[in-house]
Design an enzyme around this catalytic site. Sequence first.
Site, PDB file in Angstrom:
ATOM      1  CD  GLU A 153     -16.887 -49.199   5.436  1.00 11.69           C
ATOM      2  OE1 GLU A 153     -16.830 -49.621   4.286  1.00 11.69           O
ATOM      3  OE2 GLU A 153     -17.682 -49.301   6.448  1.00 11.69           O
ATOM      4  CB  ALA A 185     -23.228 -54.914  10.181  1.00 10.15           C
ATOM      5  CG  LEU A 186     -25.065 -50.175   7.529  1.00  5.85           C
ATOM      6  CD1 LEU A 186     -24.640 -49.690   5.967  1.00  5.85           C
ATOM      7  CD2 LEU A 186     -25.745 -48.886   8.255  1.00  5.85           C
ATOM      8  CG  HIS A 226     -17.734 -49.771   0.805  1.00  2.00           C
ATOM      9  ND1 HIS A 226     -18.568 -50.756   1.203  1.00  2.00           N
ATOM     10  CD2 HIS A 226     -18.393 -49.106  -0.126  1.00  2.00           C
ATOM     11  CE1 HIS A 226     -19.754 -50.575   0.755  1.00  2.00           C
ATOM     12  NE2 HIS A 226     -19.581 -49.596  -0.165  1.00  2.00           N
ATOM     13  CB  SER A 282     -25.273 -53.221   3.585  1.00  2.00           C
ATOM     14  OG  SER A 282     -24.192 -53.608   2.837  1.00  2.00           O
ATOM     15  CG  HIS A 314     -21.078 -54.944   0.606  1.00  2.00           C
ATOM     16  ND1 HIS A 314     -20.192 -55.288  -0.233  1.00  2.00           N
ATOM     17  CD2 HIS A 314     -20.455 -53.984   1.454  1.00  2.00           C
ATOM     18  CE1 HIS A 314     -19.281 -54.669   0.242  1.00  2.00           C
ATOM     19  NE2 HIS A 314     -19.390 -53.839   1.112  1.00  2.00           N
ATOM     20  CG  ASP A 346     -15.892 -54.427   1.692  1.00  2.00           C
ATOM     21  OD1 ASP A 346     -16.412 -53.077   1.229  1.00  2.00           O
ATOM     22  OD2 ASP A 346     -16.457 -54.794   2.345  1.00  2.00           O
TER      23      ASP A 346
HETATM   24 ZN    ZN Z   1     -18.148 -52.488   2.003  1.00  2.00          ZN
END
Ligand code: ZN
Length: 285
Positions: free
Chosen positions: A201, A143-144, A204, A149, A151, A158
């Site tokens: 990813e 994770a960031l 994403h 991120s 998000h 996602d």
């Molecule tokens: Zn994502």
Amino acid sequence: MKKWFFILAVFIIIVIVGQQLQKDKLEIKSETIQEQKDGEYTVVEIDEEQMKIGNLLLINAQNQLDPKGIASDLITINREKALDHGYSLSSDEVKLSQNMLAAFHEMMNAAHDDNINQFLITSGYRSLEHQAQLYEEVGSVYALPAGYSEHNSGLALDISSTMSKMEVAPEGKWLQQHGAAYGFILRYPEHKQHITGIGYEPWHFRYVGLPHSLIMQERDLVLEEYIEFLADEGQLTVNTGDETYTITHYDYEPQLTIKIEPRVDYEISGNNVGGIIVTTRERLR
Ligand SMILES: [Zn+2]
């Protein structure tokens, strides 16, 4: 008699075309934009905040999202509405920017027409608090930190497939091929890991809007590269058949004012790295 019928038909066409044009107007302008008229032109004063707002923000390990850049039109997606558009949700908490959701639904409808319909949204907007918690729980490999991120902006989601893993699922392939037509890009492609700093990813997707997604796809550019490309180009014009887009990059400076041609739709976005990008759209038909 025939003549009257002809006049009536022409009138109806004019009304329909007029409505269509209004419906298709680009969603634009953040609340911070000060707009004035200068003769025919629209003059927009850009303030510092504008650098931190918009669909083209570069958010990565080096560039933190400013809280002002969080989409102001976040909504929670309703499960029934999702099913109406032929996709499902992993929870009742999935939130996205409303503007992006409209584009997403258009994309889902098109996928359905191609018989691709096993989409599952597993994550949309994540609050800064949620991101901080996630980071603490799973660590820096997975994770960031909060604010780094995509998000956290409400512009990323996602998407998986209920059939199989996204790297092999028809849903994944379809999105990689067609997403750009709706403003979406695969944000972390396999062959660009050295630039994005993030492993492949296939789930994403990031909303950048038109025509940016189309240019990125055609030139095989990830957002890091595209932002640089726009800064180098200064200005470019793109013709999509129905529309002509002009994209202009400005280096931000205090008291920056931008003159926009009359009768065009426009959208202004910061890039989060010191630049302002103005996209204008003229319809050709
Ligand atoms: Zn994502």
